[in-house]
Scaffold this motif. Structure first.
Motif, short mmCIF file in Angstrom:
data_model
loop_
_atom_site.label_atom_id
_atom_site.label_comp_id
_atom_site.label_asym_id
_atom_site.label_seq_id
_atom_site.Cartn_x
_atom_site.Cartn_y
_atom_site.Cartn_z
N LEU A 9 -14.84 1.40 -117.98
CA LEU A 9 -14.62 0.05 -118.48
C LEU A 9 -13.13 -0.13 -118.74
CD1 LEU A 9 -17.58 -0.24 -121.04
CD2 LEU A 9 -17.55 -0.82 -118.60
N SER A 10 -12.54 -1.05 -117.99
CA SER A 10 -11.11 -1.30 -118.07
C SER A 10 -10.87 -2.74 -118.50
CB SER A 10 -10.47 -1.01 -116.70
OG SER A 10 -9.12 -1.36 -116.69
N GLY A 11 -9.61 -3.06 -118.76
CA GLY A 11 -9.26 -4.42 -119.16
C GLY A 11 -8.18 -4.39 -120.22
N VAL A 122 -16.53 0.82 -111.50
CA VAL A 122 -15.31 0.52 -112.24
C VAL A 122 -15.37 -0.95 -112.62
CG1 VAL A 122 -12.79 0.49 -112.24
CG2 VAL A 122 -14.02 2.24 -110.94
N VAL A 123 -15.46 -1.23 -113.91
CA VAL A 123 -15.63 -2.59 -114.41
C VAL A 123 -14.37 -2.99 -115.17
CG1 VAL A 123 -17.02 -4.12 -115.86
CG2 VAL A 123 -18.11 -2.23 -114.62
N THR A 124 -13.78 -4.10 -114.80
CA THR A 124 -12.60 -4.61 -115.50
C THR A 124 -12.94 -5.92 -116.18
OG1 THR A 124 -10.99 -3.53 -114.06
CG2 THR A 124 -10.25 -5.49 -115.23
N MET A 156 -16.38 -4.37 -110.18
CA MET A 156 -16.91 -5.57 -110.81
C MET A 156 -15.88 -6.10 -111.81
SD MET A 156 -20.32 -6.09 -113.24
CE MET A 156 -21.46 -6.01 -111.86
N ILE A 157 -15.69 -7.41 -111.81
CA ILE A 157 -14.74 -8.04 -112.73
C ILE A 157 -15.51 -9.00 -113.63
CG2 ILE A 157 -12.72 -9.54 -112.94
CD1 ILE A 157 -11.88 -8.41 -110.15
N ILE A 158 -15.43 -8.74 -114.94
CA ILE A 158 -16.09 -9.59 -115.92
C ILE A 158 -15.04 -10.55 -116.48
CG2 ILE A 158 -17.44 -9.65 -118.05
CD1 ILE A 158 -18.75 -8.08 -115.75
N VAL A 159 -15.17 -11.83 -116.16
CA VAL A 159 -14.27 -12.83 -116.71
C VAL A 159 -14.90 -13.32 -118.01
CG1 VAL A 159 -13.06 -15.01 -116.34
CG2 VAL A 159 -13.50 -13.47 -114.41
N ASN A 160 -14.39 -12.83 -119.11
CA ASN A 160 -14.99 -13.04 -120.43
C ASN A 160 -14.33 -14.21 -121.17
OD1 ASN A 160 -16.78 -12.32 -122.52
ND2 ASN A 160 -15.19 -11.15 -123.55
#
Length: 334
Positions: A9-11, A122-124, A156-160
């Motif tokens: 989990l990245s970001g 890898v999730v950002t 995967m990119i989570i736009v939160n």
């Protein structure tokens, strides 16, 4: 030996990684999946460990006081080994917001660990409001490069925090992300609400093909990877007095523009329960946190932060000598 899937989990700082991890841990527990977590804190205080440990029964290993891909890189294998002793069926790695995930991916190819784990996803996580308003770019070029790397290596990119931007902003955000990563799945969320099944579905991470497998002969050269930037500083500030929310908010405000992120636990006037406070950009969130039963403090993360200046400003606001502020008020949390 069965290899255990690892989800990275990245970001960047304040994007919502810890909230995402908590949701994933709770879903895993509901499904009967034993999970472990490796948490990296850039500061020396274990804030995320308290947050997650108080709300999850998962096994946890923490790396404090540095970036897991830089000064703490050598400790990754030992942490994986400890988590594997707990019979974890999946391991989540929450990186500090300053980390380049690629460096951790390389660490996972070492012979001591590659036969035990594999990279699943890898999730950002991206803060929609900060990304749209180019708040990261305004901090500096190093920050912008770090975020771009985090996006470019994501499956995967989570736009939160979609609730903080206009509906028409989704297309602009997606277009900008696609300029950096054409292939990653993109999901728009509020409060990092993501279905664990979407993260666990499918095969291994596409980046597992880029890095060595147990059958490869030539490891990737570390000098070919863009390293994380050692451009941030962190300070732990004891808050050994009862305060108001306005006091803390004013204190953080006077530390700008050097201050980028702040989080910690404080005791408020008239309240018995300690509060978790989190700050990023222009927003401050407060949450009662009864599980925390230790010293009150704030962790400050920023560019060229000066500890003497931070302590002096706090003492001036509290109208107390610095030495008095450093004393531990046991009556607050005993």
């Amino acid at each position: 030996m069965k290899r255990i899937p690892v989800v990275i989990l990245s970001g960047f700082l304040g994007s919502g990684k810890t909230t995402l991890l908590l949701h994933l841990l709770q879903q895993a527990e509901h499904k009967g999946i034993r999970s472990g977590m490796l948490i990296n804190e850039f500061g020396k205080m274990d804030i995320d460990g308290y947050i997650l440990g108080g709300k999850s029964s998962s096994s946890v290993q923490t790396l404090l006081g540095g970036c897991v891909c830089c000064s703490k890189k050598s400790e990754i294998v030992a942490c994986f080994d400890e988590l594997l002793k707990t019979d974890s069926e999946i391991i989540f790695v929450e990186l500090t917001g300053l980390a380049n995930p690629e460096e951790v991916m390389i660490e996972m190819t070492k012979k001591e660990i590659i036969s035990k784990v594999y990279l699943k996803n890898v999730v950002t996580v991206v803060d929609a409001e900060a990304y749209l308003n180019e708040r990261y770019s305004s901090i500096g070029a190093n920050v912008d490069r770090t975020l771009s790397k985090q996006i470019s290596v994501a499956d995967m990119i989570i736009v939160n925090k979609l609730d903080l931007v206009d509906g028409i902003a989704k297309n602009e955000i997606e277009t900008r992300i696609r300029d950096v990563n054409r292939d990653a799945a993109i999901q728009f969320t509020t409060f990092s609400q993501v279905d664990l099944n979407k993260i666990l579905s499918g095969n291994e991470s596409k980046f597992s093909e880029v890095y060595p497998t147990p059958y490869d002969q030539t490891p990737i050269a570390e000098e070919d990877v863009q390293l994380s930037f050692d451009y941030m500083s962190t300070i732990a500030i004891p808050i050994n007095l009862r305060v108001t929310k306005a006091f803390i908010e004013n204190y953080l405000s006077i530390l700008k523009p050097n201050l980028i992120r702040a989080k910690g636990f404080v005791f408020l006037e008239g309240e018995e329960t300690p509060y978790l406070v989190q700050y990023f950009g222009t927003r401050i969130a407060w949450e009662p946190f009864a599980e925390y039963q230790s010293e009150p403090y704030l962790t400050l993360i920023g560019i060229d932060l000066n500890s003497n200046d931070a302590f002096t400003k706090l003492a001036a606001m509290a109208n107390k000598p610095i030495d008095e502020l450093l004393q531990v008020p046991h009556q607050y949390y005993s």
